[in-house]
Write an enzyme that holds these catalytic residues in place. Structure first.
Site, short mmCIF file in Angstrom:
data_model
loop_
_atom_site.label_atom_id
_atom_site.label_comp_id
_atom_site.label_asym_id
_atom_site.label_seq_id
_atom_site.Cartn_x
_atom_site.Cartn_y
_atom_site.Cartn_z
N HIS A 184 0.82 -1.21 0.00
CA HIS A 184 0.00 0.00 0.00
C HIS A 184 0.85 1.25 0.00
CE1 HIS A 184 -3.06 -3.00 0.77
NE2 HIS A 184 -3.76 -2.20 0.02
N ARG A 277 -11.22 3.02 -1.33
CA ARG A 277 -10.66 2.28 -0.18
C ARG A 277 -11.04 3.04 1.09
NH1 ARG A 277 -5.95 1.51 -3.93
NH2 ARG A 277 -5.48 -0.72 -4.01
N ARG A 313 -15.84 0.36 -1.30
CA ARG A 313 -15.48 -0.91 -0.66
C ARG A 313 -15.57 -0.75 0.85
NH1 ARG A 313 -9.56 -3.34 -1.57
NH2 ARG A 313 -8.98 -1.75 -0.08
N GLU A 402 -10.13 -11.62 -4.85
CA GLU A 402 -8.69 -11.45 -4.60
C GLU A 402 -8.12 -12.63 -3.83
OE1 GLU A 402 -8.19 -7.70 -2.57
OE2 GLU A 402 -9.92 -8.03 -1.30
N ASN A 425 -3.77 -7.28 -6.89
CA ASN A 425 -2.62 -7.17 -5.97
C ASN A 425 -2.62 -8.35 -4.98
OD1 ASN A 425 -2.44 -4.67 -7.18
ND2 ASN A 425 -3.46 -3.62 -5.50
N ASP A 426 -3.78 -8.55 -4.35
CA ASP A 426 -3.85 -9.67 -3.41
C ASP A 426 -3.95 -11.00 -4.14
OD1 ASP A 426 -3.62 -8.83 -0.69
OD2 ASP A 426 -5.43 -7.65 -1.01
N ARG A 436 3.15 -9.49 -0.85
CA ARG A 436 3.18 -8.30 -1.70
C ARG A 436 4.02 -7.18 -1.12
NH1 ARG A 436 -3.04 -6.01 -1.27
NH2 ARG A 436 -2.19 -4.09 -2.10
N CYS A 471 -9.48 -3.73 -10.30
CA CYS A 471 -9.09 -2.51 -9.59
C CYS A 471 -7.73 -2.65 -8.93
CB CYS A 471 -10.15 -2.12 -8.56
SG CYS A 471 -10.38 -3.36 -7.28
C1 PEP Z 1 -6.11 -5.61 -4.59
O1 PEP Z 1 -5.82 -6.43 -3.72
O2 PEP Z 1 -5.77 -5.73 -5.79
C2 PEP Z 1 -6.86 -4.39 -4.24
C3 PEP Z 1 -7.27 -3.56 -5.16
O3 PEP Z 1 -7.06 -4.14 -2.90
P1 PEP Z 1 -5.91 -3.56 -1.95
O4 PEP Z 1 -4.74 -3.18 -2.80
O5 PEP Z 1 -6.48 -2.40 -1.23
O6 PEP Z 1 -5.62 -4.72 -1.05
MG MG Z 2 -6.76 -6.34 -1.80
#
Ligand code: PEP
Ligand code: MG
Length: 533
Positions: A184, A277, A313, A402, A425-426, A436, A471
């Site tokens: 993040h 978020r 979300r 995710e 991402n997750d 990550r 996303c």
């Molecule tokens: C993701 O996991 O791709 C996502 C968009 O959520 P975050 O990055 O906030 O975990």
């Molecule tokens: Mg995520």
């Protein structure tokens, strides 16, 4: 000597190096001071110096920043803290830094026991403690220092709350020894348009006056401290409508976490919000915001998008986004622990309060509301969330995909929700078993990998006409956007900075080209930098 890390936010700059000091360890209780009275006397002097420095800084700023600094200065000059620390030096023969640490600890315990507003002050006492102890030890206090001129920030790692507070006019670039490309901190740096390199081993050891940073190549080199920040390159031409060359529509939406992000996204031409978020509003909150406070915070973010689609979300707390009012306790593997929707299973009222605040904010701002839950593993969890969201009067309900299990069972999930959004991402982190946040496994967290693309394709195939968005950061990669569209993705959501680049690239390809590229990449296109897929 040039160091290499992982470039996570593009841009080439140079400037003076400013190091973010690490947290202070508990000071030693040895050696016993030889002159106890003189040792005790140091405490008042250090506290006074801290208070003066904070008051001076307060005078140079305005608004919230000024009142925070004034309050901290007042706490530093509070004689109660100094007096009890002095007593510990005189009575228990402790060195001054340790005495301040212990005395502040007693105050913090009492405040926490009192609960409510007073418990929130415990964090401020810790801040004052660190400043006085640092002054006594002659070291820099922990945390991001107050910048007065443009600088390159260097840190072991930064919490998302610290990154969110960075001023892009003063932070030329950010370099961390640790951290991964979809952490993040990296996401926030990209959203702020601050060039950034993570996982740059050895950067804390460089002691040159300045650093030259290339956030695209992921390199960092010593420099003389002169500021070099070329004007940002012009954004590609894009008219604010997500469309392929053949007219096929792919909505281009924005990822936001604050009112400032939302204004930037509206100015960049986003067709709506694809990911709000909400936890980013509360990274520094000590207690759960009331429903009215939440409604006001959400309305401030949603208002630039009146009449447009927005996807809000619900809180994705936990793992690297801890919220102080939702303590998870010690978890051996926080990314696999209680985070996202899981937090709500034991606290459904928390979710219900948030859902009604979101519904009220949407009604107030006139947006076209959709709500989704993070970290959903099964269709049963999706149904549990959808029932609660619909009970709160929300018509369009979705979930994030995710977790690999959710991707594999997407067809059953589509039976209970109206849309899904892929959090690549997750999804990458869990598919590749690669944290990550960890630079050492950054090459695996690469959304071009066929294993990830196959899951995206499976979800799109299971959709049976329902919307499938992306996303995660994959959506912001112009080379990947056509591939995702070819796999059947119907909308892409990116930070404001990336939107025009993605929009322009989509205009150059038709749907058939996207499909050809996705078939090629599904087979596995071994990438030079990544591992063979
Ligand atoms: C993701 O996991 O791709 C996502 C968009 O959520 P975050 O990055 O906030 O975990
Ligand atoms: Mg995520």
């Amino acid at each position: 000597m040039q160091l290499s890390g992982v470039g996570v936010s593009p841009g080439r700059v140079a400037g003076p190096r400013v190091v973010v000091a690490a947290d202070l360890p508990k000071p030693a209780s040895e050696p016993v001071p030889s002159d106890l009275a003189a040792e005790a006397g140091k405490i008042g002097q250090a506290a006074a110096a801290v208070a003066t420095a904070l008051s001076d800084r307060a005078r140079s700023v305005s608004g919230d920043a000024r009142s925070v600094l004034e309050t901290t200065a007042a706490m530093a000059s509070d004689p109660a803290l100094t007096a009890s620390a002095e007593k510990l030096v005189l009575g228990r023969s402790l060195p001054a830094p340790r005495a301040v640490w212990e005395a502040a600890g007693e105050f913090m315990t009492a405040l926490q026991a009192a609960g409510g507003y007073l418990a929130e002050r415990a964090r401020d006492v810790a801040d004052v403690r660190d400043r006085i102890v640092a002054a006594l030890l002659g070291v820099a206090p922990p945390g991001v220092p107050e910048l007065t001129s443009p600088s390159v920030l260097v840190a072991r790692d930064l919490a998302p709350a610290d990154t969110a507070g960075l001023d892009p006019d003063l932070v030329l670039a950010l370099v961390t020894e640790e951290g991964g490309p979809t952490s993040h901190t990296a996401i926030l740096a990209r959203a702020l348009g601050i060039p950034a390199v993570v996982a740059c081993a050895g950067v804390l050891g460089l002691d040159s006056p300045g650093l030259a940073v290339d956030g695209s190549a992921g390199t960092v080199a010593p420099a003389d401290g002169t500021v070099r920040a070329p004007a940002r390159t012009a954004r590609p031409e894009w008219d604010g409508v997500g469309r392929l060359a053949d007219g096929h529509r792919v909505k281009l939406l924005a990822n936001v976490g604050s009112a400032a992000d939302a204004s930037a996204a509206a100015a960049a031409g986003a067709e709506g919000i694809g990911l709000f978020r909400t936890e980013f509003c509360y990274l520094s909150a000590a207690s759960e915001p009331t429903e009215a406070e939440q409604r006001a915070a959400y309305a401030a973010v949603l208002s630039p998008f009146a009449g447009k689609p927005v996807v809000v979300r619900t809180l994705d707390a936990g793992s690297d986004k801890p919220l102080a009012f939702l303590p998870m306790g010690e978890e051996p593997n926080p990314a696999l622990g209680v985070r996202g929707l899981r937090v709500a299973f034991d606290r459904p009222e928390l979710l219900d309060r948030q859902l009604s605040a979101i519904a009220a904010a949407a009604a107030e701002t006139g947006v076209e509301l959709s709500v989704m839950a993070p970290m959903v593993a099964t269709a049963a969890e999706a149904a549990w969330f959808a029932d609660r969201a619909r009970a709160a009067g929300i018509a369009r309900v979705g979930v994030m995909i995710e977790i690999p299990a959710a991707a594999l069972c997407a067809a059953s999930i589509f039976e209970v929700v109206d849309f899904v959004s892929l959090g690549t991402n997750d999804l990458a982190q869990y598919v590749f078993a690669a944290d990550r946040q960890l630079g050492a496994v950054a090459a695996l967290n690469d959304p071009h990998q066929p294993a990830l693309l196959r899951l995206v394709g499976m979800v799109a195939e299971a959709a049976a006409g329902k919307p499938v968005g992306v996303c995660g950061e994959a959506a912001a990669d112009p080379s990947l956007a056509p591939v995702l569209v070819g796999l059947g993705v119907t909308s892409l959501s990116t930070n404001a900075v990336a939107l025009a680049g993605v929009g322009a690239v989509l205009r150059e390809v038709d749907l058939e080209t996207c499909r050809v590229r996705s078939r090629r990449d599904l087979r596995g296109r071994a990438r030079a930098a990544g591992l063979a897929g």
